[in-house]
Design a protein around this motif. Structure first.
Motif, short mmCIF file in Angstrom:
data_model
loop_
_atom_site.label_atom_id
_atom_site.label_comp_id
_atom_site.label_asym_id
_atom_site.label_seq_id
_atom_site.Cartn_x
_atom_site.Cartn_y
_atom_site.Cartn_z
N MET A 1 0.82 -1.19 0.00
CA MET A 1 0.00 0.00 0.00
C MET A 1 0.87 1.26 0.00
N LEU A 2 1.95 1.22 0.77
CA LEU A 2 2.84 2.38 0.81
C LEU A 2 3.47 2.64 -0.55
N HIS A 3 3.86 1.57 -1.22
CA HIS A 3 4.51 1.74 -2.52
C HIS A 3 3.54 2.31 -3.55
N GLN A 4 2.26 1.96 -3.45
CA GLN A 4 1.28 2.50 -4.39
C GLN A 4 1.06 4.00 -4.14
N LYS A 5 1.00 4.39 -2.88
CA LYS A 5 0.74 5.80 -2.56
C LYS A 5 1.99 6.66 -2.70
N TYR A 6 3.16 6.09 -2.37
CA TYR A 6 4.42 6.81 -2.44
C TYR A 6 5.41 6.03 -3.29
N PRO A 7 5.26 6.04 -4.63
CA PRO A 7 6.15 5.25 -5.48
C PRO A 7 7.60 5.71 -5.43
N GLU A 8 7.84 6.96 -5.02
CA GLU A 8 9.21 7.48 -4.99
C GLU A 8 9.97 7.08 -3.73
N ILE A 9 9.28 6.47 -2.78
CA ILE A 9 9.92 6.07 -1.53
C ILE A 9 10.29 4.59 -1.61
N ALA A 10 11.55 4.29 -1.37
CA ALA A 10 12.01 2.90 -1.34
C ALA A 10 11.63 2.30 0.01
N THR A 134 11.01 13.53 0.21
CA THR A 134 9.98 12.80 -0.53
C THR A 134 10.58 11.68 -1.36
N THR A 135 11.90 11.68 -1.53
CA THR A 135 12.54 10.59 -2.24
C THR A 135 13.38 9.74 -1.30
N GLY A 136 12.97 9.68 -0.06
CA GLY A 136 13.69 8.90 0.94
C GLY A 136 13.24 7.46 0.91
N TYR A 137 13.39 6.81 2.05
CA TYR A 137 12.94 5.42 2.12
C TYR A 137 12.26 5.18 3.45
N VAL A 138 11.35 4.25 3.43
CA VAL A 138 10.67 3.82 4.64
C VAL A 138 11.23 2.46 4.99
N LYS A 139 11.67 2.31 6.23
CA LYS A 139 12.25 1.06 6.68
C LYS A 139 11.40 0.53 7.81
N ASP A 140 10.96 -0.70 7.68
CA ASP A 140 10.25 -1.31 8.80
C ASP A 140 11.00 -2.55 9.24
N GLU A 141 11.01 -2.77 10.53
CA GLU A 141 11.70 -3.92 11.08
C GLU A 141 10.68 -4.78 11.80
#
Length: 142
Positions: A1-10, A134-141
């Motif tokens: 879902m995150l990738h669909q809403k924020y395609p620029e975020i890795a 806005t071109t950063g990345y989201v990291k989840d652990e």
């Protein structure tokens, strides 16, 4: 879902490491599990080798190899999983923590997570050194 809403975020995921004792206990159980399975498949009666009477449960395992090996494998895996499970779900954007399940005790709802990311992007806009958040990345652990 995150990738669909924020395609620029890795987006990347990682396992949150458990404490030292829990990890060592899980590794010990893993080695013991494999040793028991090998002994059952090879019909090694360890009790007889050390001069002790064979317990009825070990005799049953030697007679029912397939069932005993499957039961040993799945039960030990369940215990190992519980030992290495930390319950962590940590989310950060450009190394800035956004959410911690360990602190909050729950996983955020999608709308809540989107709002947190939007607020972070709005507040930070352009970070130090000119990088665009806005071109950063989201990291989840996990």
């Amino acid at each position: 879902m995150l990738h669909q809403k924020y395609p620029e975020i890795a987006i990347e995921g990682d396992n949150f490491p458990p404490g030292g004792f829990r990890l060592q206990a899980a590794q010990f159980i893993s080695v013991a599990k494999m040793a028991v399975i090998v002994m059952v498949l090879a019909s090694i009666n360890i009790f007889q080798n050390v001069g002790q009477p064979t317990p009825s449960w070990w005799a049953w395992m030697l007679e029912n190899k397939l069932y005993a090996c499957m039961m040993t494998f799945f039960l030990c895996n369940a215990v190992e999983t519980q030992l290495i499970s930390t319950g962590a779900f940590e989310i950060s954007l450009n190394d800035m923590p956004l959410w911690s399940k360990l602190e909050s005790g729950r996983i955020p709802q999608p709308a809540e997570l989107f709002q947190i990311i939007e607020n972070h992007i709005r507040m930070r806009g352009v970070g130090t050194g000119g990088e665009d958040f806005t071109t950063g990345y989201v990291k989840d652990e996990l």
